[in-house]
Write a protein that holds these residues in place. Sequence first.
Motif, mmCIF file in Angstrom:
data_model
loop_
_atom_site.group_PDB
_atom_site.id
_atom_site.type_symbol
_atom_site.label_atom_id
_atom_site.label_comp_id
_atom_site.label_asym_id
_atom_site.label_seq_id
_atom_site.Cartn_x
_atom_site.Cartn_y
_atom_site.Cartn_z
ATOM 1 N N SER A 2 -64.635 -28.584 55.099
ATOM 2 C CA SER A 2 -63.424 -29.045 55.779
ATOM 3 C C SER A 2 -63.371 -28.481 57.196
ATOM 4 C CB SER A 2 -62.182 -28.615 54.998
ATOM 5 O OG SER A 2 -62.196 -29.169 53.702
ATOM 6 N N LEU A 3 -62.739 -29.237 58.097
ATOM 7 C CA LEU A 3 -62.601 -28.790 59.475
ATOM 8 C C LEU A 3 -61.697 -27.567 59.552
ATOM 9 C CD1 LEU A 3 -63.009 -29.098 62.500
ATOM 10 C CD2 LEU A 3 -61.207 -30.846 62.497
ATOM 11 N N LEU A 4 -60.510 -27.666 58.947
ATOM 12 C CA LEU A 4 -59.554 -26.562 58.962
ATOM 13 C C LEU A 4 -59.043 -26.341 57.543
ATOM 14 C CD1 LEU A 4 -57.772 -24.598 60.734
ATOM 15 C CD2 LEU A 4 -56.031 -26.389 60.669
ATOM 16 N N ARG A 5 -59.036 -25.092 57.119
ATOM 17 C CA ARG A 5 -58.565 -24.775 55.768
ATOM 18 C C ARG A 5 -57.624 -23.573 55.850
ATOM 19 N NH1 ARG A 5 -60.065 -25.929 50.515
ATOM 20 N NH2 ARG A 5 -61.725 -27.274 51.302
ATOM 21 N N VAL A 6 -56.441 -23.749 55.294
ATOM 22 C CA VAL A 6 -55.440 -22.685 55.222
ATOM 23 C C VAL A 6 -55.202 -22.392 53.751
ATOM 24 C CG1 VAL A 6 -53.037 -22.070 55.701
ATOM 25 C CG2 VAL A 6 -54.348 -23.394 57.389
ATOM 26 N N GLU A 7 -55.338 -21.121 53.360
ATOM 27 C CA GLU A 7 -55.213 -20.757 51.945
ATOM 28 C C GLU A 7 -54.303 -19.551 51.778
ATOM 29 O OE1 GLU A 7 -59.189 -21.858 49.638
ATOM 30 O OE2 GLU A 7 -59.626 -20.557 51.352
ATOM 31 N N GLY A 8 -53.250 -19.734 50.974
ATOM 32 C CA GLY A 8 -52.364 -18.630 50.612
ATOM 33 C C GLY A 8 -51.691 -17.958 51.786
ATOM 34 N N LEU A 9 -51.348 -18.728 52.815
ATOM 35 C CA LEU A 9 -50.877 -18.137 54.069
ATOM 36 C C LEU A 9 -49.444 -17.627 53.947
ATOM 37 C CD1 LEU A 9 -52.148 -17.811 56.912
ATOM 38 C CD2 LEU A 9 -50.715 -19.720 57.635
ATOM 39 N N THR A 10 -49.249 -16.377 54.326
ATOM 40 C CA THR A 10 -47.910 -15.810 54.444
ATOM 41 C C THR A 10 -47.725 -15.299 55.866
ATOM 42 O OG1 THR A 10 -48.591 -13.593 53.736
ATOM 43 C CG2 THR A 10 -47.873 -15.126 52.020
ATOM 44 N N ALA A 18 -41.374 -15.768 56.418
ATOM 45 C CA ALA A 18 -41.176 -17.155 56.833
ATOM 46 C C ALA A 18 -42.088 -18.135 56.110
ATOM 47 C CB ALA A 18 -41.397 -17.278 58.343
ATOM 48 N N LEU A 19 -43.255 -17.685 55.655
ATOM 49 C CA LEU A 19 -44.194 -18.540 54.921
ATOM 50 C C LEU A 19 -44.579 -17.858 53.622
ATOM 51 C CD1 LEU A 19 -46.646 -19.694 57.768
ATOM 52 C CD2 LEU A 19 -44.680 -20.944 56.851
ATOM 53 N N PHE A 20 -44.685 -18.678 52.558
ATOM 54 C CA PHE A 20 -44.964 -18.163 51.224
ATOM 55 C C PHE A 20 -46.166 -18.910 50.624
ATOM 56 C CE2 PHE A 20 -40.538 -17.451 52.110
ATOM 57 C CZ PHE A 20 -40.208 -16.242 51.525
ATOM 58 N N GLY A 21 -47.361 -18.390 50.829
ATOM 59 C CA GLY A 21 -48.538 -18.933 50.167
ATOM 60 C C GLY A 21 -48.841 -20.391 50.484
ATOM 61 N N ALA A 33 -49.498 -34.947 58.603
ATOM 62 C CA ALA A 33 -48.116 -34.794 59.037
ATOM 63 C C ALA A 33 -47.413 -33.762 58.170
ATOM 64 C CB ALA A 33 -47.378 -36.122 58.964
ATOM 65 N N ILE A 34 -46.631 -32.917 58.822
ATOM 66 C CA ILE A 34 -45.818 -31.925 58.117
ATOM 67 C C ILE A 34 -44.360 -32.214 58.444
ATOM 68 C CG2 ILE A 34 -45.311 -29.483 57.819
ATOM 69 C CD1 ILE A 34 -48.183 -28.890 58.627
ATOM 70 N N ILE A 35 -43.584 -32.540 57.417
ATOM 71 C CA ILE A 35 -42.182 -32.875 57.609
ATOM 72 C C ILE A 35 -41.316 -31.830 56.926
ATOM 73 C CG2 ILE A 35 -42.646 -35.332 57.844
ATOM 74 C CD1 ILE A 35 -41.719 -35.711 54.952
ATOM 75 N N GLY A 36 -40.048 -31.826 57.282
ATOM 76 C CA GLY A 36 -39.116 -30.875 56.695
ATOM 77 C C GLY A 36 -37.955 -30.639 57.632
ATOM 78 N N ALA A 37 -36.869 -30.137 57.081
ATOM 79 C CA ALA A 37 -35.669 -29.892 57.871
ATOM 80 C C ALA A 37 -35.863 -28.687 58.789
ATOM 81 C CB ALA A 37 -34.481 -29.664 56.937
ATOM 82 N N ASN A 38 -34.903 -28.464 59.674
ATOM 83 C CA ASN A 38 -34.912 -27.267 60.511
ATOM 84 C C ASN A 38 -34.965 -26.025 59.635
ATOM 85 O OD1 ASN A 38 -34.852 -28.356 63.095
ATOM 86 N ND2 ASN A 38 -32.634 -28.556 63.097
ATOM 87 N N GLY A 39 -35.814 -25.070 60.026
ATOM 88 C CA GLY A 39 -35.922 -23.828 59.273
ATOM 89 C C GLY A 39 -36.833 -23.893 58.067
ATOM 90 N N ALA A 40 -37.553 -25.007 57.907
ATOM 91 C CA ALA A 40 -38.426 -25.157 56.731
ATOM 92 C C ALA A 40 -39.700 -24.337 56.842
ATOM 93 C CB ALA A 40 -38.769 -26.633 56.527
ATOM 94 N N GLY A 41 -40.044 -23.905 58.060
ATOM 95 C CA GLY A 41 -41.267 -23.132 58.264
ATOM 96 C C GLY A 41 -42.362 -23.890 58.979
#
Length: 236
Positions: A2-10, A18-21, A33-41
Amino acid sequence: MSLLRVEGLTAHYGDFQALFGVDLVLEAGQVLAIIGANGAGKTTLMRAITGIARVTGGTITLDGTAITGRPAPDILRAGIAMVPEGRRLFPSLTVEENLRIGAHARTGNGFWTLERIFTLFPILRDRRAHPGTALSGGQQQMVAIGRALMSNPRVLLCDELSLGLAPVVIREIYAAFPMIRDSGTALIVVEQDIGQALKVADLVHCMMEGRIRLSGRPDELSRAAIHDAYFGVNHA
């Protein structure tokens, strides 16, 4: 690989987590695309990937090489650039100077040059000698995208491109995506505009409270499921 891989990021801001895994995978040529309300991270995730926010756990790899915890300038040189929320142009510089400063981290030649940015956004050629902050909001957004592309990134992170812009301007900006993808750059797009995100993305993640609550291709995700993940509805 994969070009970019994020795993278990806190990630934390002081004592605040602010981030949980968080896990995500971006393939070459893909739009995520990453969607979510304000404050979602969402913005914290972008800042963590680019080395601006402090990562406190997990790993980030680019083309199989670990970049977790590396300084932001190193990550930019490695091939990840960000268009920040609010555009953040240099007010004392012209449009052309704002664009050229994006190439300072570039090593060698790449697809994106000043002329190709002007092909992507022709209005910027006409405004090249204007102060960047004298432009309309949409034109400033074009400069911010062009500035990030001038580093010839492998991955382009776009944080809230449509925020505060008229629908016709948003369509004009997103119309640039095919050329960006064709250049070999993959994109991660943070959007509050769910409809726009579904139009451009190969894969969608919905975040809430620092976690990814829902993932899938746009044609797999029902509006009801997205609504529930976006607002945290729990049917259990």
